[in-house]
Design a protein around this motif. Sequence first.
Motif, short mmCIF file in Angstrom:
data_model
loop_
_atom_site.label_atom_id
_atom_site.label_comp_id
_atom_site.label_asym_id
_atom_site.label_seq_id
_atom_site.Cartn_x
_atom_site.Cartn_y
_atom_site.Cartn_z
N MET A 1 0.86 -1.34 -0.20
CA MET A 1 -0.14 -0.01 0.11
C MET A 1 0.87 1.21 0.06
O MET A 1 1.93 1.34 0.67
CB MET A 1 -0.87 -0.03 1.27
CG MET A 1 -1.86 1.29 1.27
SD MET A 1 -2.96 1.14 0.14
CE MET A 1 -4.21 -0.03 0.93
N LYS A 3 1.06 5.49 0.09
CA LYS A 3 0.40 6.48 0.57
C LYS A 3 -0.40 7.31 -0.56
O LYS A 3 -1.31 8.04 -0.43
CB LYS A 3 1.47 7.73 1.58
CG LYS A 3 0.74 8.85 1.96
CD LYS A 3 1.56 9.72 2.83
CE LYS A 3 1.13 11.03 3.15
NZ LYS A 3 2.02 11.94 4.06
N ASP A 4 0.63 7.79 -1.34
CA ASP A 4 0.09 8.50 -2.64
C ASP A 4 1.17 8.36 -3.73
O ASP A 4 2.07 7.38 -3.53
CB ASP A 4 -0.04 10.17 -2.37
CG ASP A 4 1.22 10.65 -1.87
OD1 ASP A 4 2.28 10.20 -1.89
OD2 ASP A 4 1.05 11.71 -1.04
N GLU A 7 4.78 9.25 -2.69
CA GLU A 7 5.67 8.24 -2.15
C GLU A 7 5.91 7.22 -3.04
O GLU A 7 7.24 6.48 -3.11
CB GLU A 7 4.91 7.64 -0.91
CG GLU A 7 5.51 6.85 -0.02
CD GLU A 7 4.69 5.77 0.75
OE1 GLU A 7 5.41 5.24 1.71
OE2 GLU A 7 3.78 5.27 0.03
N ALA A 192 -6.93 0.81 -5.54
CA ALA A 192 -6.92 0.37 -4.44
C ALA A 192 -5.75 0.13 -3.39
O ALA A 192 -5.83 -0.35 -2.30
CB ALA A 192 -7.84 -1.16 -4.55
N HIS A 193 -4.64 0.26 -4.17
CA HIS A 193 -3.48 -0.11 -3.43
C HIS A 193 -2.50 1.42 -2.82
O HIS A 193 -1.58 1.47 -2.59
CB HIS A 193 -2.45 -0.89 -4.32
CG HIS A 193 -3.22 -2.04 -4.80
ND1 HIS A 193 -3.21 -3.16 -3.65
CD2 HIS A 193 -3.78 -2.57 -5.64
CE1 HIS A 193 -3.81 -4.27 -4.30
NE2 HIS A 193 -4.29 -3.90 -5.34
N TYR A 194 -3.42 2.46 -2.86
CA TYR A 194 -3.01 3.84 -2.65
C TYR A 194 -4.04 4.15 -1.71
O TYR A 194 -5.29 4.23 -1.88
CB TYR A 194 -3.26 4.63 -3.96
CG TYR A 194 -2.03 4.69 -4.64
CD1 TYR A 194 -0.84 5.24 -4.66
CD2 TYR A 194 -2.13 3.59 -5.88
CE1 TYR A 194 -0.05 5.49 -5.62
CE2 TYR A 194 -0.93 3.62 -6.80
CZ TYR A 194 0.09 4.46 -6.84
OH TYR A 194 1.12 4.27 -7.61
N GLU A 195 -3.37 4.85 -0.55
CA GLU A 195 -4.26 5.73 0.23
C GLU A 195 -5.11 6.75 -0.15
O GLU A 195 -6.11 7.02 -0.01
CB GLU A 195 -3.61 6.07 1.65
CG GLU A 195 -3.07 4.72 2.54
CD GLU A 195 -2.08 5.16 3.56
OE1 GLU A 195 -2.30 6.45 4.07
OE2 GLU A 195 -1.28 4.47 4.31
N ARG A 196 -4.28 7.33 -1.00
CA ARG A 196 -4.88 8.81 -1.62
C ARG A 196 -4.57 8.34 -3.26
O ARG A 196 -3.35 8.23 -3.76
CB ARG A 196 -4.14 9.95 -1.21
CG ARG A 196 -4.68 11.27 -1.71
CD ARG A 196 -3.93 12.39 -1.09
NE ARG A 196 -4.32 13.66 -2.02
CZ ARG A 196 -3.71 14.81 -1.57
NH1 ARG A 196 -2.95 14.97 -0.74
NH2 ARG A 196 -4.32 15.79 -2.33
N ASP A 198 -6.07 10.65 -5.88
CA ASP A 198 -7.02 11.49 -6.50
C ASP A 198 -6.51 11.62 -8.09
O ASP A 198 -5.35 11.47 -8.17
CB ASP A 198 -6.63 12.93 -5.80
CG ASP A 198 -6.94 13.11 -4.26
OD1 ASP A 198 -7.83 12.11 -4.06
OD2 ASP A 198 -6.36 14.08 -3.67
#
Length: 213
Positions: A1, A3-4, A7, A192-196, A198
């Motif tokens: 996972m 963060k964005d 990262e 689905a494998h990123y927290e953010r 956009d």
Amino acid sequence: MFKDRIEAGKRLADTLASLGPFENPIVLALPRGGVPVAQKIAQRLGAPLDVIIVRKLGAPFNDEFAIGALVEGNPERVVLNEEAIYRLGVDRAYLDRVVAKEREELHRRQRLYRGQENPLENLAGKTVILVDDGVATGYTMKAALAAIREQHPARIVVAVPVAPRDILPELRRLADEVVVLELPEPFWAVGAHYERFDQTSDEEVIEALNRRT
């Protein structure tokens, strides 16, 4: 996972830096989401950054499912998922409409991002590092690889943060090296494998390209 995308780009840049140095490198991003990832790689490697514009050809009633891809070039290239087209009963009239629609958007992005410049004309003898924020079906990536290979680069490296494991054999067939940080099972979707996750804007792409090395 991750963060964005920032990262993910930094982590991918660290991995690529450990594999280098790369001879005469250029980093090509698949816009728009691949650009923030690729920017960190280009900065870390001290390499120029550009984009290769590819448009997914979406299926009827579900434009997120790729039945092919359109990639810029001279001439432009259409790569089709023949199995999906047959299974879904997609006819020639639909294909012609979706290609025409995506060609219009492809041309809009060409004008907006870099005017008349064409990075595909200057790849001979270079190490091309092709970057996206992830791979799902792989059709946009495969279309880009086919167009890049025709320009006789010295080497092609695919670099993505996340991809399904079953896509690796095909990517390795088309590229000289494939770098993927995470191969989750099951694989649902790139986002689905990123927290953010956009949407990357045109303005962000233009800003990144204006700051290219």
